[in-house]
Design an enzyme around this catalytic site. Structure first.
Site, PDB file in Angstrom:
ATOM      1  N   HIS A 248      -3.294  -9.736  -0.744  1.00  0.00           N
ATOM      2  CA  HIS A 248      -3.542  -8.344  -0.371  1.00  0.00           C
ATOM      3  C   HIS A 248      -4.456  -8.235   0.849  1.00  0.00           C
ATOM      4  CE1 HIS A 248      -3.755  -4.060  -0.674  1.00  0.00           C
ATOM      5  NE2 HIS A 248      -5.081  -4.072  -0.789  1.00  0.00           N
TER       6      HIS A 248
ATOM      7  N   ASP B   9      -1.678  -2.974  -3.862  1.00  0.00           N
ATOM      8  CA  ASP B   9      -1.995  -1.537  -3.855  1.00  0.00           C
ATOM      9  C   ASP B   9      -0.725  -0.744  -4.124  1.00  0.00           C
ATOM     10  OD1 ASP B   9      -4.650  -2.065  -3.525  1.00  0.00           O
ATOM     11  OD2 ASP B   9      -4.821  -1.148  -1.539  1.00  0.00           O
TER      12      ASP B   9
ATOM     13  N   HIS C 253     -11.716  -2.619   7.095  1.00  0.00           N
ATOM     14  CA  HIS C 253     -11.762  -3.849   6.283  1.00  0.00           C
ATOM     15  C   HIS C 253     -11.921  -5.105   7.144  1.00  0.00           C
ATOM     16  CE1 HIS C 253     -10.631  -1.274   2.999  1.00  0.00           C
ATOM     17  NE2 HIS C 253      -9.463  -0.985   3.536  1.00  0.00           N
TER      18      HIS C 253
ATOM     19  N   HIS D 111      -3.584  -3.990   2.576  1.00  0.00           N
ATOM     20  CA  HIS D 111      -4.980  -3.561   2.585  1.00  0.00           C
ATOM     21  C   HIS D 111      -5.330  -2.683   3.783  1.00  0.00           C
ATOM     22  CE1 HIS D 111      -8.907  -3.518   0.908  1.00  0.00           C
ATOM     23  NE2 HIS D 111      -9.475  -4.333   1.766  1.00  0.00           N
ATOM     24  N   VAL D 112      -5.092  -3.174   4.987  1.00  0.00           N
ATOM     25  CA  VAL D 112      -5.323  -2.379   6.200  1.00  0.00           C
ATOM     26  C   VAL D 112      -4.102  -1.487   6.414  1.00  0.00           C
ATOM     27  CG1 VAL D 112      -5.684  -2.434   8.685  1.00  0.00           C
ATOM     28  CG2 VAL D 112      -6.779  -4.145   7.218  1.00  0.00           C
ATOM     29  N   HIS D 113      -4.317  -0.183   6.540  1.00  0.00           N
ATOM     30  CA  HIS D 113      -3.205   0.757   6.590  1.00  0.00           C
ATOM     31  C   HIS D 113      -2.675   0.895   8.009  1.00  0.00           C
ATOM     32  CE1 HIS D 113      -5.068   2.667   2.736  1.00  0.00           C
ATOM     33  NE2 HIS D 113      -4.538   1.470   2.526  1.00  0.00           N
TER      34      HIS D 113
ATOM     35  N   ASN E 296      -6.814  -4.160  -4.355  1.00  0.00           N
ATOM     36  CA  ASN E 296      -8.077  -3.613  -4.859  1.00  0.00           C
ATOM     37  C   ASN E 296      -7.875  -2.336  -5.663  1.00  0.00           C
ATOM     38  OD1 ASN E 296      -7.474  -2.826  -1.967  1.00  0.00           O
ATOM     39  ND2 ASN E 296      -9.045  -1.291  -2.420  1.00  0.00           N
TER      40      ASN E 296
ATOM     41  N   ASP F 199       0.830  -1.211   0.000  1.00  0.00           N
ATOM     42  CA  ASP F 199       0.000   0.000   0.000  1.00  0.00           C
ATOM     43  C   ASP F 199       0.863   1.260   0.000  1.00  0.00           C
ATOM     44  OD1 ASP F 199      -3.063  -1.048   0.950  1.00  0.00           O
ATOM     45  OD2 ASP F 199      -1.380  -2.340   1.457  1.00  0.00           O
TER      46      ASP F 199
END
Length: 506
Positions: free
Chosen positions: A336, A213, A346, A373-375, A251, A186
């Site tokens: 991801h 990402d 998420h 995915h999770v920041h 995504n 990400d």
């Protein structure tokens, strides 16, 4: 490493457990058992929710005119250079780049001496449109037949506009080959992203495992989508031109934008980033596998069909059977979407993939599953929930020595900012979590253990915040050349920073 959260009231109780375990080993194999017990004090495996709050840079993309996106000088000069592994076993690379004025030559000159190129490889060139944006000419060139553990210099482009780079091939496939991977996810193209990238480049990492990402270009519209893909390619070139990045899609690579007439998923990503999927018998570049040094790395697509009988499901079933832990003891999966996460962002989105694949991961004794995915950052204990279904079984994860460690590294620095809201109280399966930007490194020492670090971007400085020694799922359970039968570590209490390290010797 065994991440069981046993609540021992005293060291006596733990000792009794160890003796009982030794007796079971004696019943299995009639040899003397030696318990080597070390007690250490420091950061480790007691569940931690970090209270650290940092003054981050604004979560906005760096302006296009910034030097971080500098366009190389010269007519049709190659830009956005990046390499990835080009075969199954690490003796090939795919070198990719973009020319903007004309196609030019899709050729790589390379050799083992600087400015002396004894070999040439021919590639392919393509381009694509996205809305009214027309990409530059995208080149992909397979350079194969390389020697292991060798530094190669390469040159792309023509005349005064040509550019020169280098890369190092990995050691040959061997269970004791040492190697250091970086893990980034990400990333995006903000000042926080730049901090992460620069810190990683100082880490000694040799190859990046990228967990999806990439550019966050889909946060833009119309022609700016393609423009921000170009800027990101120039942004990462400072690393990707010199070492492989193993790609997986997230995504933000889907780019389903019907309002702009763009409905083909992963269009920009698949045009720009090649993967060696054919080498691992995959029919789709979104899922594939490579072997590198002592690691077998499996890349999955969280946003492609994966239920029973789909192509990805069939491919993963076959690929897990190909894994040979005698040659590549470290089994790593990239995806991801996290399967286990205690962040409210998420939350539970990975549950469907968990129900399909978790049993395979446990049966195969996967060492690590890295996701993004999770920041934020989070590391789990070794846990599983393979016995639960809608009508029976324990609905909570339980300690499982055969299960992977799940690590979320979605904290590269993108413009969406940090995911700072974790569920409270911290679940038993969660070992460490913090909402800060950073990257990880996985230092494989040999077949038995690795040193893992998560490095926080602390106001522009790299700070090692979560450090753990992990033992291999295959070689630490069964007899190895040095006689070790099993090794593990526990916190002495749930609120303690003292840890018991145990090595059983035969």
């Amino acid at each position: 490493m065994l991440y069981s959260k046993f609540k021992f009231s005293s060291l006596i109780g733990l000792t009794a457990m160890l003796v009982a375990f030794g007796v079971r080993l004696l019943l299995y194999k009639h040899v003397p058992i030696i318990f080597i017990i070390l007690i250490s004090v420091g950061h480790g495996d007691a569940s931690v929710t970090s209270a650290f709050i940092r003054s981050e840079w604004p979560s906005v993309d760096i302006p296009l005119e910034n030097e971080a996106f500098a366009i190389p000088k010269g007519h049709n000069a190659p830009q956005q250079v990046h390499i990835t592994q080009g075969d199954y076993d690490g003796k090939a690379v795919i070198i990719s780049w973009v020319t903007t004025d004309e196609p030019g030559l899709s050729k790589v000159q390379y050799g083992t001496s600087k400015e002396k190129y004894d070999f040439t490889a021919e590639g392919t060139v393509t381009n694509y449109t996205f809305y009214k944006y027309k990409s530059g000419y995208i080149h992909h060139c397979l350079v194969d037949g390389l020697e292991y553990n060798t530094k190669y210099y390469y040159k792309i482009g023509v005349g005064d506009s040509s550019r020169e780079f280098w890369f190092q091939t990995p050691p040959k496939i061997d269970p004791d080959a040492s190697y250091t991977f970086g893990i980034i996810g990400d990333l995006g193209q903000t000042y926080n992203s730049l901090s992460t990238l620069e810190h990683y480049m100082q880490s000694g990492g040799q190859t990046v495992l990228y967990v999806g990402d990439l550019s966050y270009a889909d946060r833009y519209a119309y022609n700016d989508v393609g423009i921000r893909w170009d800027s990101w390619g120039r942004f990462i070139e400072r690393s990707t031109a010199y070492q492989p990045w193993i790609w997986s899609a997230g995504n933000h690579e889907i780019e389903y934008m019907p309002n702009m007439g763009e409905v083909l998923p992963f269009k920009s990503y698949l045009q720009r980033f090649a993967t060696p999927h054919i080498a691992s018998n995959s029919n789709n570049p979104l899922w594939y596998a490579v072997r590198r040094a002592s690691a077998h790395i499996i890349v999955l697509s969280s946003y492609s069909p994966f239920v029973k009988y789909t192509p990805q499901w069939r491919w993963l079933r076959a690929e897990l059977k190909r894994v040979n832990r005698e040659k590549t003891p470290w089994l790593i999966v990239l995806m991801h979407m996290p399967i286990y996460s205690s962040n409210q962002a998420h939350y539970m989105e990975g549950e469907s993939m968990r129900t399909v694949f978790e049993g395979w991961f446990v049966c195969s004794k996967v060492d690590f599953i890295f996701a993004g995915h999770v920041h934020a950052y989070e590391r789990s204990y070794r846990i599983s929930n393979i016995h639960y279904n809608v009508s029976s079984g324990d609905r909570y994860p339980v300690p499982d020595i055969s299960a992977p460690v799940y690590i979320t590294v979605g904290d590269g620095g993108n413009q969406e900012g940090l995911a700072g809201r974790f569920w409270d109280p911290q679940p038993d399966y969660s070992a460490f979590r913090e909402a800060s930007y950073g990257h990880s490194t996985l230092e494989i020492r040999n077949r038995t253990h690795v040193i893992y670090h998560w490095n926080r971007n602390d106001d522009g400085k790299k700070i090692q915040t979560d450090s753990v020694v992990f033992y291999n799922q295959y070689w630490s359970i069964f007899p190895s050349d040095n006689g070790a039968l099993w090794a593990g570590s526990w916190p002495l209490s749930t609120n303690s920073h003292s840890y018991l390290h145990v090595l059983f010797m035969a």
